[in-house]
Design a protein around this motif. Structure first.
Motif, mmCIF file in Angstrom:
data_model
loop_
_atom_site.group_PDB
_atom_site.id
_atom_site.type_symbol
_atom_site.label_atom_id
_atom_site.label_comp_id
_atom_site.label_asym_id
_atom_site.label_seq_id
_atom_site.Cartn_x
_atom_site.Cartn_y
_atom_site.Cartn_z
ATOM 1 N N ILE A 59 0.842 -1.204 0.000
ATOM 2 C CA ILE A 59 0.000 0.000 0.000
ATOM 3 C C ILE A 59 0.873 1.248 0.000
ATOM 4 O O ILE A 59 0.570 2.231 -0.682
ATOM 5 C CB ILE A 59 -0.981 -0.016 1.184
ATOM 6 N N SER A 66 -6.220 -0.885 -5.690
ATOM 7 C CA SER A 66 -7.381 -1.726 -5.392
ATOM 8 C C SER A 66 -6.932 -2.964 -4.616
ATOM 9 O O SER A 66 -5.749 -3.318 -4.609
ATOM 10 C CB SER A 66 -8.054 -2.171 -6.693
ATOM 11 N N ALA A 67 -7.884 -3.635 -4.010
ATOM 12 C CA ALA A 67 -7.585 -4.871 -3.284
ATOM 13 C C ALA A 67 -7.014 -5.917 -4.237
ATOM 14 O O ALA A 67 -6.078 -6.638 -3.890
ATOM 15 C CB ALA A 67 -8.833 -5.396 -2.584
ATOM 16 N N ALA A 85 -6.735 -7.174 4.821
ATOM 17 C CA ALA A 85 -7.036 -5.735 4.825
ATOM 18 C C ALA A 85 -8.042 -5.400 5.919
ATOM 19 O O ALA A 85 -7.888 -4.384 6.619
ATOM 20 C CB ALA A 85 -7.552 -5.295 3.460
ATOM 21 N N ASN A 86 -9.035 -6.249 6.101
ATOM 22 C CA ASN A 86 -10.010 -6.010 7.179
ATOM 23 C C ASN A 86 -9.322 -6.006 8.541
ATOM 24 O O ASN A 86 -9.645 -5.178 9.408
ATOM 25 C CB ASN A 86 -11.122 -7.057 7.144
ATOM 26 N N ILE A 89 -7.465 -2.745 8.908
ATOM 27 C CA ILE A 89 -8.414 -1.649 9.165
ATOM 28 C C ILE A 89 -8.789 -1.641 10.645
ATOM 29 O O ILE A 89 -8.787 -0.595 11.293
ATOM 30 C CB ILE A 89 -9.663 -1.774 8.262
ATOM 31 N N ILE A 94 -4.624 0.865 8.122
ATOM 32 C CA ILE A 94 -4.989 1.292 6.767
ATOM 33 C C ILE A 94 -6.440 1.756 6.776
ATOM 34 O O ILE A 94 -7.178 1.506 7.731
ATOM 35 C CB ILE A 94 -4.812 0.173 5.707
ATOM 36 N N GLU A 95 -6.811 2.430 5.691
ATOM 37 C CA GLU A 95 -8.206 2.814 5.498
ATOM 38 C C GLU A 95 -8.561 2.616 4.041
ATOM 39 O O GLU A 95 -7.686 2.622 3.173
ATOM 40 C CB GLU A 95 -8.453 4.254 5.931
ATOM 41 N N ARG A 96 -9.832 2.395 3.820
ATOM 42 C CA ARG A 96 -10.356 2.290 2.461
ATOM 43 C C ARG A 96 -11.114 3.572 2.157
ATOM 44 O O ARG A 96 -11.802 4.115 3.009
ATOM 45 C CB ARG A 96 -11.299 1.100 2.346
ATOM 46 N N GLU A 105 -10.169 2.289 -2.857
ATOM 47 C CA GLU A 105 -8.735 2.522 -2.739
ATOM 48 C C GLU A 105 -8.257 2.232 -1.323
ATOM 49 O O GLU A 105 -8.995 2.435 -0.358
ATOM 50 C CB GLU A 105 -8.410 3.975 -3.098
ATOM 51 N N HIS A 106 -7.020 1.798 -1.209
ATOM 52 C CA HIS A 106 -6.401 1.490 0.081
ATOM 53 C C HIS A 106 -5.285 2.500 0.355
ATOM 54 O O HIS A 106 -4.474 2.791 -0.532
ATOM 55 C CB HIS A 106 -5.837 0.073 0.061
ATOM 56 N N HIS A 107 -5.273 3.001 1.589
ATOM 57 C CA HIS A 107 -4.275 3.999 1.992
ATOM 58 C C HIS A 107 -3.773 3.672 3.395
ATOM 59 O O HIS A 107 -4.520 3.138 4.225
ATOM 60 C CB HIS A 107 -4.892 5.406 1.992
#
Length: 155
Positions: A59, A66-67, A85-86, A89, A94-96, A105-107
């Motif tokens: 990331i 994207s995932a 990813a969950n 989060i 991370i955040e979507r 998007e992932h950041h």
């Protein structure tokens, strides 16, 4: 009289060649496995795992990806990356965010960036230790040869 199960010298040579290739493939996998184990052990000390840190690294290198793109980059299935990813989060790393169309998007968050940065010295120490017996030219040659293999399509 030859045994019906005896192999000729050409077959013996093919077996020996296959054995060498298998040994090469296995050696590459053993080095990778050793790196993963050592990095994962070091990352546990800072509160993460190799899988999580690798996702943060992906990331960080591809903000807004994207995932699916991140799954490919981290050698995971889409489902496995989604589960990871969950977890990231929930940890606040991370955040979507909505992207164009239906794209998500992932950041990295600030704590995610801090975790990523804290993990780099762990990874670098393992790699430095692993390749310490190779001089700069040997490391360059090894990288060149591996990239040659990667650039050639299989099949």
């Amino acid at each position: 009289m030859d045994s019906p199960h005896a192999i000729d010298s050409d077959q013996a040579g093919q077996i020996q060649d296959a054995s060498r290739l298998e040994a090469l493939g296995r050696a590459i996998k053993q080095v990778q496995y050793r790196h993963h184990r050592a990095v994962d052990t070091g990352l546990m000390d800072i509160g993460t795992t190799l899988a999580q840190w690798d996702a943060l690294r992906a990331i960080g290198r591809q903000p807004g990806a994207s995932a699916h793109d991140l799954a490919v980059y981290t050698f995971q299935s889409d489902q496995a990356f989604g589960t990871l990813a969950n977890r990231l989060i929930r940890q606040g790393l991370i955040e979507r965010r909505p992207g164009r169309g239906r794209r998500i998007e992932h950041h990295l968050t600030t704590p995610g960036l801090e975790m990523l940065e804290t993990g780099y010295p762990v990874s670098q120490a393992v790699l430095q230790n692993s390749f310490t017996d190779l001089n700069e030219q040997e490391r360059t040659t090894l990288l060149y040869l591996l990239r040659q293999i990667l650039d050639r399509p299989l099949g």
